[in-house]
Scaffold this active site. Structure first.
Site, mmCIF file in Angstrom:
data_model
loop_
_atom_site.group_PDB
_atom_site.id
_atom_site.type_symbol
_atom_site.label_atom_id
_atom_site.label_comp_id
_atom_site.label_asym_id
_atom_site.label_seq_id
_atom_site.Cartn_x
_atom_site.Cartn_y
_atom_site.Cartn_z
ATOM 1 N N CYS A 290 0.811 -1.227 0.000
ATOM 2 C CA CYS A 290 0.000 0.000 0.000
ATOM 3 C C CYS A 290 0.840 1.270 0.000
ATOM 4 C CB CYS A 290 -0.931 0.000 1.199
ATOM 5 S SG CYS A 290 -1.970 -1.451 1.270
ATOM 6 N N HIS B 117 -3.447 7.214 2.713
ATOM 7 C CA HIS B 117 -3.809 5.907 2.169
ATOM 8 C C HIS B 117 -5.153 5.511 2.770
ATOM 9 C CE1 HIS B 117 -4.052 1.796 1.151
ATOM 10 N NE2 HIS B 117 -3.702 1.331 2.327
ATOM 11 N N ASN C 13 -10.175 -0.584 0.156
ATOM 12 C CA ASN C 13 -8.716 -0.446 0.173
ATOM 13 C C ASN C 13 -8.173 -0.953 -1.169
ATOM 14 O OD1 ASN C 13 -5.961 -0.668 0.547
ATOM 15 N ND2 ASN C 13 -6.094 -1.642 2.558
HETATM 16 N N1 COA Z 1 -18.438 -8.791 9.593
HETATM 17 C C1 COA Z 1 -18.855 -9.008 10.846
HETATM 18 N N2 COA Z 1 -18.029 -9.325 11.847
HETATM 19 C C2 COA Z 1 -16.712 -9.411 11.555
HETATM 20 C C3 COA Z 1 -16.204 -9.191 10.267
HETATM 21 C C4 COA Z 1 -17.135 -8.880 9.261
HETATM 22 N N3 COA Z 1 -16.755 -8.640 7.986
HETATM 23 N N4 COA Z 1 -14.875 -9.334 10.294
HETATM 24 C C5 COA Z 1 -14.540 -9.637 11.556
HETATM 25 N N5 COA Z 1 -15.646 -9.689 12.312
HETATM 26 C C6 COA Z 1 -15.751 -9.972 13.732
HETATM 27 C C7 COA Z 1 -14.578 -10.790 14.249
HETATM 28 O O1 COA Z 1 -14.795 -12.158 14.016
HETATM 29 C C8 COA Z 1 -14.593 -10.432 15.715
HETATM 30 O O2 COA Z 1 -15.600 -11.176 16.351
HETATM 31 P P1 COA Z 1 -15.350 -11.767 17.816
HETATM 32 O O3 COA Z 1 -15.125 -10.567 18.699
HETATM 33 O O4 COA Z 1 -16.600 -12.520 18.083
HETATM 34 O O5 COA Z 1 -14.124 -12.623 17.687
HETATM 35 C C9 COA Z 1 -15.026 -8.964 15.708
HETATM 36 O O6 COA Z 1 -15.697 -8.750 14.466
HETATM 37 C C10 COA Z 1 -13.889 -8.010 15.823
HETATM 38 O O7 COA Z 1 -12.886 -8.386 14.873
HETATM 39 P P2 COA Z 1 -11.549 -7.604 14.728
HETATM 40 O O8 COA Z 1 -10.721 -8.218 13.654
HETATM 41 O O9 COA Z 1 -10.940 -7.393 16.077
HETATM 42 O O10 COA Z 1 -12.153 -6.217 14.205
HETATM 43 P P3 COA Z 1 -11.455 -4.818 14.065
HETATM 44 O O11 COA Z 1 -12.231 -3.824 14.809
HETATM 45 O O12 COA Z 1 -9.980 -4.881 14.295
HETATM 46 O O13 COA Z 1 -11.703 -4.517 12.528
HETATM 47 C C11 COA Z 1 -10.463 -4.487 10.468
HETATM 48 C C12 COA Z 1 -11.132 -5.349 11.540
HETATM 49 C C13 COA Z 1 -9.796 -5.407 9.456
HETATM 50 C C14 COA Z 1 -11.521 -3.665 9.806
HETATM 51 C C15 COA Z 1 -9.434 -3.575 11.155
HETATM 52 O O14 COA Z 1 -8.628 -4.329 12.012
HETATM 53 C C16 COA Z 1 -8.532 -2.869 10.178
HETATM 54 O O15 COA Z 1 -8.973 -2.031 9.402
HETATM 55 N N6 COA Z 1 -7.225 -3.145 10.239
HETATM 56 C C17 COA Z 1 -6.221 -2.445 9.459
HETATM 57 C C18 COA Z 1 -6.406 -2.701 8.016
HETATM 58 C C19 COA Z 1 -5.323 -2.162 7.224
HETATM 59 O O16 COA Z 1 -4.907 -1.056 7.406
HETATM 60 N N7 COA Z 1 -4.883 -3.016 6.330
HETATM 61 C C20 COA Z 1 -4.016 -2.859 5.290
HETATM 62 C C21 COA Z 1 -2.837 -2.076 5.490
HETATM 63 S S1 COA Z 1 -2.733 -1.334 3.994
#
Ligand code: COA
Length: 315
Positions: free
Chosen positions: A113, A241, A271
């Site tokens: 990214c 980004h 993204n």
């Molecule tokens: N729909 C519903 N629930 C979902 C889900 C979805 N699409 N994806 C994950 N969950 C659930 C998980 O299973 C978890 O459930 P649990 O608490 O029962 O285990 C809960 O939601 C929280 O998951 P978590 O992964 O901790 O969520 P989060 O708040 O961290 O959000 C992202 C997930 C991916 C959106 C977030 O972590 C993120 O944006 N990370 C950075 C991404 C990034 O910058 N990536 C690329 C770099 S370029």
């Protein structure tokens, strides 16, 4: 070193739009969760379009807006991790389609990214050594090819698209003062290569990457401001980004950036990795929000891990 400035930008996204409700038909998720956790409402996925098609159309538009012809281009870099082929590179395919000169370097750059930002810095170095003064920098991804449709934590995040910038290098112009960093890590974010024999799916420890991002963004911004001796007030536009709207919101709050000085298009595209920054730049140019004289602070972070920031002006 002489600096580069942006002359013109362009973009191309595939026609097919995938909504959050479409996602909910594939994995256990819903519009409310995706919107509140990420800010994403749609993403564009390729159906008939190739990676090369996206690059060519974005680049043509950038050349046209810059008023630059292919024979004036001194180097071509495509930042990507999802080209149609590993060889030939996406940049060589672009050279073929646009008829760029043969006595120039055309190559792909993988910094996930952060790729577009690394490519801008690389282009600045290359143009200082080139008799031609214009460069073509493209960020393009077809991430839909890499999605694990069984992983709801990642499949909802990624989209396809390409953004391009024609840059010019002139004696006396200030350098973009890029600040860049890398930390080899294959645990937090990974897209396997061909030798592993694994199907090429993206896997990510989302929460850990989120934490890395919210630390990397202000660290990069502070470093560039320090390097250039500028303040937040000296910047006309902040280009982040687009990985998660919450990451942008945290930076905006920390630096008290007013709404007219930053932009989010993650709700439309998701993204798009290396394409995300040039997609923002291109939309901002078309909306007349950036143009000649604008000074933009650009911030990227992503797989590798990689991160970086630069202060770039519009010519
Ligand atoms: N729909 C519903 N629930 C979902 C889900 C979805 N699409 N994806 C994950 N969950 C659930 C998980 O299973 C978890 O459930 P649990 O608490 O029962 O285990 C809960 O939601 C929280 O998951 P978590 O992964 O901790 O969520 P989060 O708040 O961290 O959000 C992202 C997930 C991916 C959106 C977030 O972590 C993120 O944006 N990370 C950075 C991404 C990034 O910058 N990536 C690329 C770099 S370029």
């Amino acid at each position: 070193m002489n600096g580069i400035k942006i002359r013109g930008t362009g973009r191309c996204v595939p026609e097919h739009i995938v909504t959050n409700d479409d996602m909910a038909k594939i994995v256990e998720t819903n519009d409310e969760w995706i919107t509140t956790r990420t800010g994403i409402q749609h993403r564009h996925h390729c159906t008939t379009e190739s990676h090369t098609f996206l690059c060519v159309n974005a680049a043509k538009s950038a050349l046209e807006k810059a008023g630059v012809t292919p024979d004036e281009i001194g180097a071509c870099i495509v930042a990507t991790v999802t080209g149609d082929n590993i060889v030939p590179s996406a940049a060589c395919m672009l050279q073929k389609e646009l008829g760029l000169p043969e006595d120039i370097p055309c190559f792909d750059l993988n910094a996930a990214c952060t790729g577009f930002l690394f490519a801008l810095h690389t282009m600045e170095c290359l143009l200082n050594a080139s008799p031609r003064k214009f460069g073509l920098v493209v960020g393009a991804e077809v991430l839909s090819r890499t999605i694990n449709w069984a992983d709801r934590g990642t499949c909802i995040l990624f989209g396809d698209g390409a953004g391009a910038a024609v840059v010019e290098c002139r004696e006396g112009w200030p350098s973009i003062s890029a600040v860049m960093g890398s930390r080899g890590d294959d645990e937090l974010l990974r897209l396997p290569g061909i030798e592993t024999g694994e199907r090429g799916f993206i896997s990510m420890e989302g929460t850990k990457v989120f934490k890395f991002a919210v630390e990397a963004v202000p660290a990069c911004m502070d470093a560039v401001l320090k390097k250039t001796g500028k303040t937040v007030e000296d910047v006309d536009f902040f280009v982040f980004h687009q990985a998660n709207a919450r990451i942008i919101d945290l930076a905006v709050r920390k630096y008290h950036i007013p709404p007219e000085k930053y932009y989010k298009n993650i709700s439309e595209y998701g993204n798009t990795a290396a394409a995300s920054i040039p997609l923002v730049l291109s939309e901002l140019q078309d909306q007349g929000r950036i143009g000649p004289g604008s000074r933009m602070l650009v911030v990227g972070f992503g797989g590798g891990l990689t991160w970086g920031s630069a202060l770039i002006e519009f010519a």
